[in-house]
Design a protein around this motif. Structure first.
Motif, PDB file in Angstrom:
ATOM      1  N   PHE A   1     -14.056  82.186  -5.541  1.00  0.00           N
ATOM      2  CA  PHE A   1     -12.984  81.189  -5.571  1.00  0.00           C
ATOM      3  C   PHE A   1     -12.860  80.524  -6.943  1.00  0.00           C
ATOM      4  O   PHE A   1     -11.790  80.509  -7.561  1.00  0.00           O
ATOM      5  N   LYS A   2     -13.983  80.012  -7.449  1.00  0.00           N
ATOM      6  CA  LYS A   2     -13.899  79.298  -8.737  1.00  0.00           C
ATOM      7  C   LYS A   2     -13.572  80.244  -9.883  1.00  0.00           C
ATOM      8  O   LYS A   2     -12.818  79.882 -10.792  1.00  0.00           O
ATOM      9  N   ASN A   3     -14.119  81.447  -9.846  1.00  0.00           N
ATOM     10  CA  ASN A   3     -13.790  82.398 -10.910  1.00  0.00           C
ATOM     11  C   ASN A   3     -12.309  82.775 -10.886  1.00  0.00           C
ATOM     12  O   ASN A   3     -11.699  82.977 -11.932  1.00  0.00           O
ATOM     13  N   ALA A   4     -11.739  82.869  -9.675  1.00  0.00           N
ATOM     14  CA  ALA A   4     -10.298  83.170  -9.590  1.00  0.00           C
ATOM     15  C   ALA A   4      -9.485  82.024 -10.198  1.00  0.00           C
ATOM     16  O   ALA A   4      -8.506  82.250 -10.909  1.00  0.00           O
ATOM     17  N   LEU A   5      -9.920  80.795  -9.937  1.00  0.00           N
ATOM     18  CA  LEU A   5      -9.213  79.641 -10.515  1.00  0.00           C
ATOM     19  C   LEU A   5      -9.379  79.596 -12.034  1.00  0.00           C
ATOM     20  O   LEU A   5      -8.483  79.168 -12.765  1.00  0.00           O
ATOM     21  N   ARG A   6     -10.558  80.041 -12.505  1.00  0.00           N
ATOM     22  CA  ARG A   6     -10.769  80.111 -13.965  1.00  0.00           C
ATOM     23  C   ARG A   6      -9.859  81.167 -14.579  1.00  0.00           C
ATOM     24  O   ARG A   6      -9.266  80.969 -15.645  1.00  0.00           O
ATOM     25  N   LEU A   7      -9.748  82.310 -13.872  1.00  0.00           N
ATOM     26  CA  LEU A   7      -8.858  83.369 -14.356  1.00  0.00           C
ATOM     27  C   LEU A   7      -7.412  82.898 -14.395  1.00  0.00           C
ATOM     28  O   LEU A   7      -6.663  83.197 -15.326  1.00  0.00           O
ATOM     29  N   ARG A   8      -7.045  82.163 -13.370  1.00  0.00           N
ATOM     30  CA  ARG A   8      -5.693  81.603 -13.343  1.00  0.00           C
ATOM     31  C   ARG A   8      -5.463  80.784 -14.611  1.00  0.00           C
ATOM     32  O   ARG A   8      -4.406  80.875 -15.242  1.00  0.00           O
ATOM     33  N   HIS A   9      -6.463  80.003 -14.980  1.00  0.00           N
ATOM     34  CA  HIS A   9      -6.361  79.155 -16.166  1.00  0.00           C
ATOM     35  C   HIS A   9      -6.177  80.000 -17.434  1.00  0.00           C
ATOM     36  O   HIS A   9      -5.315  79.709 -18.271  1.00  0.00           O
ATOM     37  N   ILE A  10      -6.970  81.043 -17.540  1.00  0.00           N
ATOM     38  CA  ILE A  10      -6.901  81.904 -18.734  1.00  0.00           C
ATOM     39  C   ILE A  10      -5.509  82.538 -18.839  1.00  0.00           C
ATOM     40  O   ILE A  10      -4.900  82.584 -19.912  1.00  0.00           O
ATOM     41  N   ILE A  11      -5.005  83.033 -17.701  1.00  0.00           N
ATOM     42  CA  ILE A  11      -3.694  83.711 -17.693  1.00  0.00           C
ATOM     43  C   ILE A  11      -2.566  82.724 -18.046  1.00  0.00           C
ATOM     44  O   ILE A  11      -1.693  83.018 -18.863  1.00  0.00           O
ATOM     45  N   VAL A  12      -2.625  81.543 -17.450  1.00  0.00           N
ATOM     46  CA  VAL A  12      -1.579  80.534 -17.712  1.00  0.00           C
ATOM     47  C   VAL A  12      -1.635  80.092 -19.184  1.00  0.00           C
ATOM     48  O   VAL A  12      -0.595  79.948 -19.842  1.00  0.00           O
TER      49      VAL A  12
END
Lengths: 481, 97
Positions: A367-378
């Motif tokens: 979950f947290k890694n997916a949210l981190r990835l979201r951050h990187i992509i955005v």
């Protein structure tokens, strides 16, 4: 087929009355219902509200996951099959106040979770361009209702690409503005940080008209954005000379698709032709490179975040305050039984995944890694938006799939091409699909996605490209009556 | 490695059950899911990034004034409940005999 503006003119010149428009729409809705299944509910009575707005007297359809006081709202799920809301969603209220006339509530993938239009509790939705094909989802009925010419516009919700993908498959315009631009109050939540309200229409101008009515701050949705001092319809004809667009090499380069079928290659060719048209219009268009590992992680990131959020959002579906009551001797048994009987297997699988992701031992890794990835992509997108006004890409890797087509083209590369529009949800970016012609007699679309809060610019760009391409108001000949 | 027992436990935590074939299909699906999830962990320096729980930084606080507003009536609240009594939703006893 007539646009909102055409109908407005007819109404103002008294060539037709809103009663007549409603009657025609209802008749068409019934005529096509058995064959295409666009609606859960077709209205039998016209809502009477006069207004001076452009939408006054214009018929429309609303996805069945928007709360409508006194009108059945099922989210196409058995667990809500008898639910009659006691309050109005803000989107519905605004349309009602603007005098728009509700024709019916449209079928979706159960609880808006799915992209095929095949999982609603009242059956599959068919594509007006070819009955053996999907229209896509989750806003399937809303897309079909416009593609059949029943209504000139409809309302949908978009968590991954649930408006923009069916728009491509149906030869329509599908627009979701910036996250928060339209209130989500009364929209049944799927994944709250990704859910958007938006519309289907026959042309970009109509999408701008509808969004002008729907947008605005709402004290009932604390994530709604402050009001803007702008009307989108006033700016969509602005000059675009000097504006800069980009597309992603790793998604559009044909040489990277080693095992792709003819259809995908034709779509990529058509996309490149459209890029040339954009250049002729005066846009600068660049090819940019995007980290392939980030692109490959788009779909898993989306599935992780959306499943986890859906799991908690749907915990209110217990069959106790509303919904079919379960059987059992204790309150827990009653809820357990109601949920076991009320959700289809597909939904259960999505929930199990969400539950897995949220287990304590998986939270950090998934979950947290997916949210981190979201951050990187955005962040990466926002970096690009410092140079560019918008991103342009094909809306899909294929035309609308056949119903019996088990997805056999899920190479890593194809998965990116098919799912990249989730970027628009990760960053809340305004994002629009417009028709880009035909491949194998089926409509295809291109997607334009801009910086958060740049809704006006995205509509402006889309309107100019639409003008140049000439695929405005597409409808299959037999429905153009 | 996720087992069928794990899946049953995840489902039970969310208060529902499935038939055996359903769990078999879910287990098969998890093979693909796990493969996809591995992609998430492959990104370099991911741990140094803040999780993003919202599309953008909220620059406005959209709170309304703390004033009483219209709310649903009791009849409205109970309108969709299948079993009610004395203005309340009726359920089996939750406190022991």
């Amino acid at each position: 087929m007539k646009t909102i503006m055409d109908l407005r003119k007819d109404l103002d010149e008294k060539k037709v009355t809103s009663d007549e428009l409603f009657k025609i729409a209802i008749e068409k809705a019934h005529t096509y219902q058995d064959e295409f299944n666009s609606f859960v509910t077709i209205m039998d009575k016209k809502e009477e509200k006069e207004s001076n707005s452009l939408l006054s007297g214009i018929p429309y359809a609303l996805k069945d996951n928007f709360s409508t006081k006194g009108i059945l709202t099922t989210a196409s799920s058995n667990i809500l099959k008898d639910y009659v809301p006691v309050y109005d969603s803000t989107a519905y209220k605004k349309l009602k106040d603007a005098g728009a006339v509700l024709v019916g509530k449209t079928v979706l993938d159960e609880l808006a979770m799915g992209g095929t239009g095949t999982t609603g509790h009242t059956g599959i939705v068919r594509n007006p361009w070819n009955k053996n094909r999907e229209i896509g989802g989750s806003s399937a009925g809303s897309a079909a209702a416009v593609a059949l010419g029943i209504v000139p516009f409809s309302i949908g919700s978009d968590t991954g690409d649930s408006i923009r993908k069916p728009a491509a498959f149906g030869g329509l315009v599908g627009f979701k503005p910036t996250y928060g631009r339209i209130s989500r109050y009364g929209l049944f939540a799927f994944a709250s940080s990704l859910d958007h309200v938006g519309c289907f229409a026959r042309c970009v101008r109509d999408a701008a008209i509808v969004t002008d009515i729907l947008k605005g701050q709402d004290e009932k949705d604390m994530t709604s954005l402050p009001n803007e001092d702008i009307k989108y319809t006033d700016v969509i004809d602005n000059d675009i000379k000097g504006m800069k667009l980009f597309y992603i090499k790793e998604i559009t380069d044909k040489t990277l698709y080693k095992d792709a079928g003819e259809e995908t290659l034709k779509i990529l060719d058509k996309f490149k032709e459209t890029i040339e048209e954009c250049k002729k219009l005066g846009f600068t268009v660049d090819e940019v490179s995007f980290d392939d590992n980030l692109l490959k992680a788009l779909y898993p990131t989306y599935i992780t975040i959306s499943s986890a959020e859906a799991t908690s959002n749907n915990s209110n579906l217990t069959g106790i305050p509303f919904g079919p009551r379960g059987e059992g001797g204790s309150i827990n048994e009653i809820m357990f039984d109601a949920r076991t009987k009320g959700f289809s297997e597909l939904i259960k699988r999505r929930f199990i995944l969400g539950s897995y992701i949220l287990q304590r031992e998986n939270q950090e890794r998934l979950f947290k890694n997916a949210l981190r990835l979201r951050h990187i992509i955005v962040d990466k997108m926002n970096e690009l938006y410092k140079t560019y006004d918008a991103m342009i890409l094909p809306a899909s890797g294929g035309v609308a799939p056949f119903f019996d087509n088990e997805i056999d083209r899920m190479s890593d590369r194809y998965l990116i091409l098919e799912n990249h529009m989730v970027i628009g949800n990760f960053g809340g970016f305004p994002s629009i699909t417009i028709p880009n012609g035909f491949v194998d007699d089926m409509p295809i679309g291109i997607n334009i996605t801009g910086k958060a809060f740049d809704d006006a610019k995205v509509l402006n760009i889309a309107n100019k490209i639409e003008d140049k391409l000439g695929y405005k108001g597409l409808i299959k000949e037999e429905y153009d009556v | 490695m996720v087992t069928k027992e794990n899946l049953k436990d995840y489902a039970a935590k969310l208060m529902f059950d499935m038939d055996d074939e359903g769990y078999e299909r879910t287990l098969k699906e998890f093979e693909t899911v796990e493969k996809h999830m591995e992609l998430i962990g492959k990104i370099e320096n991911i741990k140094s990034v803040e999780p993003l729980v919202f599309p953008y930084v909220i620059y406005h606080a959209n709170f309304r004034e703390d004033e009483a507003k219209d709310s649903l009536t009791t009849d409205e609240v109970l309108a969709n409940a299948k079993d009610t009594k004395a203005d309340q939703v009726k359920v089996p006893k939750v406190v022991g005999e």
